[in-house]
Design an enzyme around this catalytic site. Structure first.
Site, short mmCIF file in Angstrom:
data_model
loop_
_atom_site.label_atom_id
_atom_site.label_comp_id
_atom_site.label_asym_id
_atom_site.label_seq_id
_atom_site.Cartn_x
_atom_site.Cartn_y
_atom_site.Cartn_z
N GLU A 69 0.82 -1.21 0.00
CA GLU A 69 0.00 0.00 0.00
C GLU A 69 0.86 1.26 0.00
O GLU A 69 0.58 2.21 -0.73
CB GLU A 69 -0.92 -0.04 1.22
CG GLU A 69 -1.79 1.17 1.42
CD GLU A 69 -2.88 1.30 0.38
OE1 GLU A 69 -3.21 0.31 -0.30
OE2 GLU A 69 -3.42 2.42 0.22
N TYR A 102 7.79 4.32 1.57
CA TYR A 102 8.27 5.70 1.72
C TYR A 102 9.59 5.73 2.48
O TYR A 102 9.76 5.02 3.47
CB TYR A 102 7.23 6.53 2.46
CG TYR A 102 7.68 7.96 2.73
CD1 TYR A 102 8.12 8.34 4.00
CD2 TYR A 102 7.67 8.91 1.71
CE1 TYR A 102 8.54 9.64 4.25
CE2 TYR A 102 8.10 10.21 1.96
CZ TYR A 102 8.51 10.58 3.23
OH TYR A 102 8.93 11.86 3.46
N GLY A 133 19.61 2.59 -0.73
CA GLY A 133 19.07 1.23 -0.81
C GLY A 133 18.01 0.91 0.20
O GLY A 133 17.57 -0.24 0.30
N ILE A 134 17.56 1.91 0.98
CA ILE A 134 16.56 1.63 2.01
C ILE A 134 15.23 1.23 1.36
O ILE A 134 14.59 0.26 1.77
CB ILE A 134 16.38 2.84 2.96
CG1 ILE A 134 17.66 3.06 3.76
CG2 ILE A 134 15.18 2.63 3.88
CD1 ILE A 134 17.62 4.24 4.73
N TYR A 167 10.04 1.03 -9.98
CA TYR A 167 9.33 -0.26 -9.93
C TYR A 167 9.49 -1.03 -11.23
O TYR A 167 9.72 -2.24 -11.23
CB TYR A 167 7.85 -0.06 -9.61
CG TYR A 167 7.60 0.50 -8.23
CD1 TYR A 167 6.87 1.67 -8.04
CD2 TYR A 167 8.11 -0.14 -7.10
CE1 TYR A 167 6.64 2.18 -6.78
CE2 TYR A 167 7.89 0.37 -5.82
CZ TYR A 167 7.15 1.53 -5.67
OH TYR A 167 6.94 2.03 -4.42
#
Lengths: 173, 173
Positions: A91, A94, A103-104, A139
């Protein structure tokens, strides 16, 4: 910078709520947020929660300007395809602006994919606003299929090899 | 014709699986269905199910040509909006062709809305193929907002007054 991805606990709800609002501001819809940390506590930490959440945490010495060590989150839940079986839906994803590029975000998403796969999920799906090109490109470059584009929303899906690959990139505990 | 809307039991899984396949044939994608009644039993009737299901049942004297009394189903699950809170997502709604036109589909959908509202859900959402005009018209006529249209999918939402109205139309048990 070191960071850790872990399952959110009830005490994280104020941080998650803060970041939900930051994400809504980024999406230009901050007036649409109607829930607070109290609803998150009620809805995410019962015996049959509506959602699951991962947070990204940095050490004290790397905290944000305002003093926060929880600097990112991924909120997800399980859905069901009557054709394929269990799926996971991401959902929200962030990361605070000052903590990007390390890379978080990728780690959070991979962890969601991995958790999903452990539960036999065959898909990871999400929705993205079409003007949000940085996120959309991110993505798609990770292997997502852009399945729908209209009125500003895109519906994306990871499955098959792209999903395996994503799950395999999850950070080792 | 009398009919009854009730929560599905594990024993209904073979019927639900049969109806899932009929819906896939209608959507021109029968070869995409990868799960059987066994997965439905595993995934829908555990302590933390992936989905919920309602079925529509007719009396024995009104059974279908093949002898079935389960003639429709609505499969749904709970999702979460980080802006609004709990929501319900209607994954499948299907009534066998010979049993249409009697309000079974409307009753199934209303019951889903009602069950959702009892759980504090503020939205009922679903996805729709753009070529499926009969279904699209049906949902819009009931008050749904068509939020997205691309590559053949429409994202629909009931909220506010339209949702209340829908829930109020649920058949009284």
């Amino acid at each position: 910078m070191n960071f850790k991805i872990r399952a959110a606990i009830k005490d994280d709800c104020k941080d998650i709520s803060r970041m939900i609002m930051e994400l809504a501001v980024y999406e230009k819809m901050s007036d649409q947020v109607k829930i607070s940390h109290k609803e998150l506590e009620r809805d995410g930490f019962s015996s049959n929660p509506f959602f699951q959440c991962l947070v990204a945490e940095v050490p004290e010495e790397n905290k944000s300007k305002e003093g926060h060590t929880v600097v990112g989150y991924a909120l997800y839940f399980y859905t069901y395809s009557t054709w394929k079986g269990p799926s996971v839906y991401m959902e929200d994803l962030y990361v605070m602006p000052d903590f990007r590029g390390q890379g978080i975000g990728k780690s959070l998403m991979s962890q969601v994919a991995q958790v999903g796969k452990e539960k036999q999920c065959v898909r990871l799906q999400l929705a993205v606003l079409d003007w949000n090109t940085p996120s959309l490109d991110f993505y798609v470059s990770k292997g997502a299929q852009d399945l729908t584009a209209s009125e500003g929303w895109h519906f994306l899906r990871f499955d098959g090899e792209a999903l395996d690959e994503l799950a395999n990139e999850a950070p080792k505990d």
